[in-house]
Motif scaffolding. Structure first.
Motif, PDB file in Angstrom:
ATOM      1  N   GLY A   1      46.243  71.744  15.212  1.00 36.11           N
ATOM      2  CA  GLY A   1      46.989  70.374  14.483  1.00 36.11           C
ATOM      3  C   GLY A   1      46.280  70.290  13.167  1.00 36.11           C
ATOM      4  O   GLY A   1      45.571  71.464  12.541  1.00 36.11           O
ATOM      5  N   GLY A   2      46.641  69.227  12.517  1.00 32.94           N
ATOM      6  CA  GLY A   2      46.233  68.929  11.073  1.00 32.94           C
ATOM      7  C   GLY A   2      46.229  67.393  11.042  1.00 32.94           C
ATOM      8  O   GLY A   2      46.676  66.722  11.846  1.00 32.94           O
ATOM      9  N   ALA A   3      45.551  67.138   9.758  1.00 38.03           N
ATOM     10  CA  ALA A   3      45.361  65.674   9.222  1.00 38.03           C
ATOM     11  C   ALA A   3      45.723  65.367   7.937  1.00 38.03           C
ATOM     12  O   ALA A   3      45.607  66.448   6.903  1.00 38.03           O
ATOM     13  CB  ALA A   3      44.225  65.153   9.605  1.00 38.03           C
ATOM     14  N   TYR A   4      46.138  64.350   7.294  1.00 36.74           N
ATOM     15  CA  TYR A   4      46.436  63.965   6.008  1.00 36.74           C
ATOM     16  C   TYR A   4      45.667  62.946   5.718  1.00 36.74           C
ATOM     17  O   TYR A   4      45.904  61.775   6.257  1.00 36.74           O
ATOM     18  CB  TYR A   4      48.024  63.746   5.722  1.00 36.74           C
ATOM     19  CG  TYR A   4      48.450  63.575   4.385  1.00 36.74           C
ATOM     20  CD1 TYR A   4      48.329  64.751   3.436  1.00 36.74           C
ATOM     21  CD2 TYR A   4      48.722  62.236   4.086  1.00 36.74           C
ATOM     22  CE1 TYR A   4      48.706  64.347   2.049  1.00 36.74           C
ATOM     23  CE2 TYR A   4      49.066  62.166   2.681  1.00 36.74           C
ATOM     24  CZ  TYR A   4      48.984  63.307   1.482  1.00 36.74           C
ATOM     25  OH  TYR A   4      49.567  62.794   0.378  1.00 36.74           O
ATOM     26  N   LEU A   5      45.192  62.870   4.458  1.00 34.62           N
ATOM     27  CA  LEU A   5      44.214  61.595   4.065  1.00 34.62           C
ATOM     28  C   LEU A   5      45.243  60.934   3.254  1.00 34.62           C
ATOM     29  O   LEU A   5      45.646  61.272   1.891  1.00 34.62           O
ATOM     30  CB  LEU A   5      43.083  62.205   3.146  1.00 34.62           C
ATOM     31  CG  LEU A   5      42.100  60.981   3.127  1.00 34.62           C
ATOM     32  CD1 LEU A   5      41.429  60.459   4.004  1.00 34.62           C
ATOM     33  CD2 LEU A   5      40.967  61.572   1.974  1.00 34.62           C
ATOM     34  N   ILE A   6      45.737  59.690   3.703  1.00 34.37           N
ATOM     35  CA  ILE A   6      46.334  58.700   2.819  1.00 34.37           C
ATOM     36  C   ILE A   6      45.910  58.108   1.811  1.00 34.37           C
ATOM     37  O   ILE A   6      46.211  57.778   0.653  1.00 34.37           O
ATOM     38  CB  ILE A   6      47.165  57.879   3.574  1.00 34.37           C
ATOM     39  CG1 ILE A   6      48.108  58.455   4.644  1.00 34.37           C
ATOM     40  CG2 ILE A   6      48.342  56.570   2.959  1.00 34.37           C
ATOM     41  CD1 ILE A   6      49.029  57.928   5.521  1.00 34.37           C
ATOM     42  N   SER A   7      44.600  57.480   2.000  1.00 33.37           N
ATOM     43  CA  SER A   7      43.515  56.760   1.147  1.00 33.37           C
ATOM     44  C   SER A   7      42.042  57.347   1.548  1.00 33.37           C
ATOM     45  O   SER A   7      41.968  57.679   2.671  1.00 33.37           O
ATOM     46  CB  SER A   7      43.978  55.252   1.207  1.00 33.37           C
ATOM     47  OG  SER A   7      43.506  54.688   2.305  1.00 33.37           O
ATOM     48  N   ARG A   8      41.399  56.586   1.153  1.00 34.10           N
ATOM     49  CA  ARG A   8      39.968  56.976   1.143  1.00 34.10           C
ATOM     50  C   ARG A   8      39.420  56.466   2.692  1.00 34.10           C
ATOM     51  O   ARG A   8      38.473  56.692   3.186  1.00 34.10           O
ATOM     52  CB  ARG A   8      39.220  56.396   0.180  1.00 34.10           C
ATOM     53  CG  ARG A   8      39.081  55.064  -0.025  1.00 34.10           C
ATOM     54  CD  ARG A   8      38.177  54.610  -1.328  1.00 34.10           C
ATOM     55  NE  ARG A   8      36.796  54.616  -1.233  1.00 34.10           N
ATOM     56  CZ  ARG A   8      35.896  54.035  -0.886  1.00 34.10           C
ATOM     57  NH1 ARG A   8      36.278  52.799  -0.284  1.00 34.10           N
ATOM     58  NH2 ARG A   8      34.689  54.296  -0.561  1.00 34.10           N
ATOM     59  N   ASN A   9      40.279  55.317   2.874  1.00 36.60           N
ATOM     60  CA  ASN A   9      39.894  54.755   4.334  1.00 36.60           C
ATOM     61  C   ASN A   9      40.926  54.862   5.354  1.00 36.60           C
ATOM     62  O   ASN A   9      40.798  54.467   6.595  1.00 36.60           O
ATOM     63  CB  ASN A   9      39.955  53.340   4.084  1.00 36.60           C
ATOM     64  CG  ASN A   9      38.615  52.870   3.195  1.00 36.60           C
ATOM     65  OD1 ASN A   9      37.449  53.637   3.560  1.00 36.60           O
ATOM     66  ND2 ASN A   9      38.726  51.778   2.273  1.00 36.60           N
ATOM     67  N   PHE A  10      42.125  55.921   5.109  1.00 40.60           N
ATOM     68  CA  PHE A  10      43.289  55.500   6.058  1.00 40.60           C
ATOM     69  C   PHE A  10      43.647  57.283   6.273  1.00 40.60           C
ATOM     70  O   PHE A  10      44.029  58.071   5.183  1.00 40.60           O
ATOM     71  CB  PHE A  10      44.309  55.033   5.413  1.00 40.60           C
ATOM     72  CG  PHE A  10      45.615  54.977   6.534  1.00 40.60           C
ATOM     73  CD1 PHE A  10      45.518  55.121   8.010  1.00 40.60           C
ATOM     74  CD2 PHE A  10      46.816  54.584   5.837  1.00 40.60           C
ATOM     75  CE1 PHE A  10      46.550  54.919   8.580  1.00 40.60           C
ATOM     76  CE2 PHE A  10      47.925  54.452   6.805  1.00 40.60           C
ATOM     77  CZ  PHE A  10      47.687  54.716   8.291  1.00 40.60           C
ATOM     78  N   GLN A  11      43.677  57.840   7.504  1.00 42.98           N
ATOM     79  CA  GLN A  11      43.997  59.185   7.789  1.00 42.98           C
ATOM     80  C   GLN A  11      45.131  59.230   8.880  1.00 42.98           C
ATOM     81  O   GLN A  11      45.048  58.414   9.818  1.00 42.98           O
ATOM     82  CB  GLN A  11      42.881  59.890   8.267  1.00 42.98           C
ATOM     83  CG  GLN A  11      43.082  61.439   8.762  1.00 42.98           C
ATOM     84  CD  GLN A  11      42.202  61.880   9.574  1.00 42.98           C
ATOM     85  OE1 GLN A  11      40.672  61.961   9.162  1.00 42.98           O
ATOM     86  NE2 GLN A  11      42.212  62.141  10.968  1.00 42.98           N
ATOM     87  N   VAL A  12      46.178  59.977   8.857  1.00 47.15           N
ATOM     88  CA  VAL A  12      47.128  60.237   9.868  1.00 47.15           C
ATOM     89  C   VAL A  12      46.816  61.870  10.341  1.00 47.15           C
ATOM     90  O   VAL A  12      46.470  62.519   9.638  1.00 47.15           O
ATOM     91  CB  VAL A  12      48.469  59.980   9.442  1.00 47.15           C
ATOM     92  CG1 VAL A  12      48.367  58.598   9.165  1.00 47.15           C
ATOM     93  CG2 VAL A  12      48.871  60.841   8.351  1.00 47.15           C
ATOM     94  N   ASP A  13      47.399  62.029  11.608  1.00 43.20           N
ATOM     95  CA  ASP A  13      47.160  63.243  12.239  1.00 43.20           C
ATOM     96  C   ASP A  13      48.068  63.739  13.085  1.00 43.20           C
ATOM     97  O   ASP A  13      48.976  62.625  13.499  1.00 43.20           O
ATOM     98  CB  ASP A  13      45.641  63.568  12.715  1.00 43.20           C
ATOM     99  CG  ASP A  13      45.758  62.425  14.136  1.00 43.20           C
ATOM    100  OD1 ASP A  13      46.221  62.760  15.022  1.00 43.20           O
ATOM    101  OD2 ASP A  13      44.892  61.516  13.858  1.00 43.20           O
ATOM    102  N   ILE A  14      48.376  64.935  13.463  1.00 41.34           N
ATOM    103  CA  ILE A  14      49.296  65.462  14.331  1.00 41.34           C
ATOM    104  C   ILE A  14      48.716  66.758  15.186  1.00 41.34           C
ATOM    105  O   ILE A  14      47.845  67.269  14.528  1.00 41.34           O
ATOM    106  CB  ILE A  14      50.606  66.075  13.699  1.00 41.34           C
ATOM    107  CG1 ILE A  14      51.540  66.260  14.847  1.00 41.34           C
ATOM    108  CG2 ILE A  14      50.490  67.149  12.809  1.00 41.34           C
ATOM    109  CD1 ILE A  14      53.151  66.658  14.150  1.00 41.34           C
ATOM    110  N   SER A  15      48.909  66.875  16.612  1.00 45.04           N
ATOM    111  CA  SER A  15      48.282  67.788  17.171  1.00 45.04           C
ATOM    112  C   SER A  15      49.237  68.228  18.392  1.00 45.04           C
ATOM    113  O   SER A  15      50.156  67.485  18.812  1.00 45.04           O
ATOM    114  CB  SER A  15      47.022  67.304  17.781  1.00 45.04           C
ATOM    115  OG  SER A  15      47.040  66.128  18.623  1.00 45.04           O
TER     116      SER A  15
END
Length: 296
Positions: A248-262
């Protein structure tokens, strides 16, 4: 889980060149969406939540059942006392809808928290803290050749206690319930935009059915926002054994917030498993100053 996630060119290069730095990083360091733990802590004063939801299906050729499940997994991480130390509470809630595929048995459901774990992780060896990869101004090839010291990983140890409730727990046999120990040896290599993490796990080893597991995770950062991972997990126990592949992968929305899918698949039919997952990681950053790690 992603290890040293998405800190890519800034974070990962700094890890390979600093002489006395701290665990704290400017961007979130999440273990999601994989199942392994990285060797490094989030930094003192950092409170981090990592939460995900999963949709899965299982079919069991020996029990003659098909199961649809929904899960919610969580981890709370807090860096305290020293830069190398973090405290972790993690677990999951699982709901299963089970349909027998033979005989006249009726479908049924079951739900609950299979197991909750609390523990601490400590970085015992950091090969990057005294390393200086100096540029050779006179030789292009000297700068390009393989550096053997990059094969030496960062090493952490984890010790924790599991709790599985003892009354009407449908997920574990009676011998595995109550309080049991868990230990993990963690290694991590940082190779530019690539990070390789290994977890060697010995779980519930005071019970009749201890579990040995190995998780190996490779992560690649494409840029400061996007990273992908692939992960293999081997589980060996008399209760449950399996070989699992996650990616899967992840995306950094801001320096303190990440979303991911797997996604997850396995390689057997007792049961055969498929799973999709979505998650997020968020940190509250109360880090005040960097603690310089000892040069000794």
């Amino acid at each position: 889980m992603l290890k040293r996630l998405i800190c890519s060119s800034i974070l990962l290069l700094s890890l390979s060149t600093y002489t006395a730095n701290a665990q704290y990083t400017e961007t979130i360091n999440s273990n999601r969406p994989g199942q392994s733990q990285g060797a490094f802590a989030p930094g003192t004063g950092v409170l981090q939540a990592e939460i995900g939801t999963t949709l899965g299906r299982e079919s069991h050729n020996l029990r003659f059942t098909e199961t649809d499940n929904i899960g919610v997994d969580f981890a709370l991480r807090y860096g305290a006392i020293k830069e190398q130390l973090e405290f972790i509470v993690d677990g999951n809630f699982l709901y299963e809808d089970i349909t027998p595929t033979a005989g006249n048995a009726e479908p049924y459901t079951q739900s609950g928290f299979p197991i909750i774990t609390a523990g601490a992780k400590y970085l015992v060896y950091d090969p990057y803290k005294n390393r200086e990869d100096k540029i050779n101004l006179y030789s292009y090839w000297a700068n390009r050749r393989f550096k053997w010291n990059t094969l030496i990983p960062a090493v952490s140890i984890y010790a924790g206690a599991n709790y599985a409730y003892e009354t009407d727990n449908p997920f574990l046999p009676e011998s595995q319930r109550g309080f049991t120990p868990k230990a993990i040896l963690i290694t991590q290599h940082n190779w530019g935009r690539w990070v390789w993490v290994n977890n060697f796990i010995y779980d519930q080893f005071t019970t009749d059915f201890p579990t040995k597991a190995w998780i190996t995770t490779m992560t690649h950062s494409f840029n400061p926002k996007i990273a992908a991972f692939a992960e293999f997990q081997f589980i060996s126990s008399d209760v449950y054994s399996d070989d699992l592949l996650r990616f899967g992968g992840a995306y950094l929305i801001s320096r303190n917030f990440q979303v991911d899918i797997s996604a997850l698949i396995n390689f057997k039919e007792t049961p055969e498993r498929q799973q999709l997952g979505l998650g997020l990681s968020y940190r509250l950053d109360f880090h005040s100053k960097d603690e310089l790690l000892s040069q000794e």
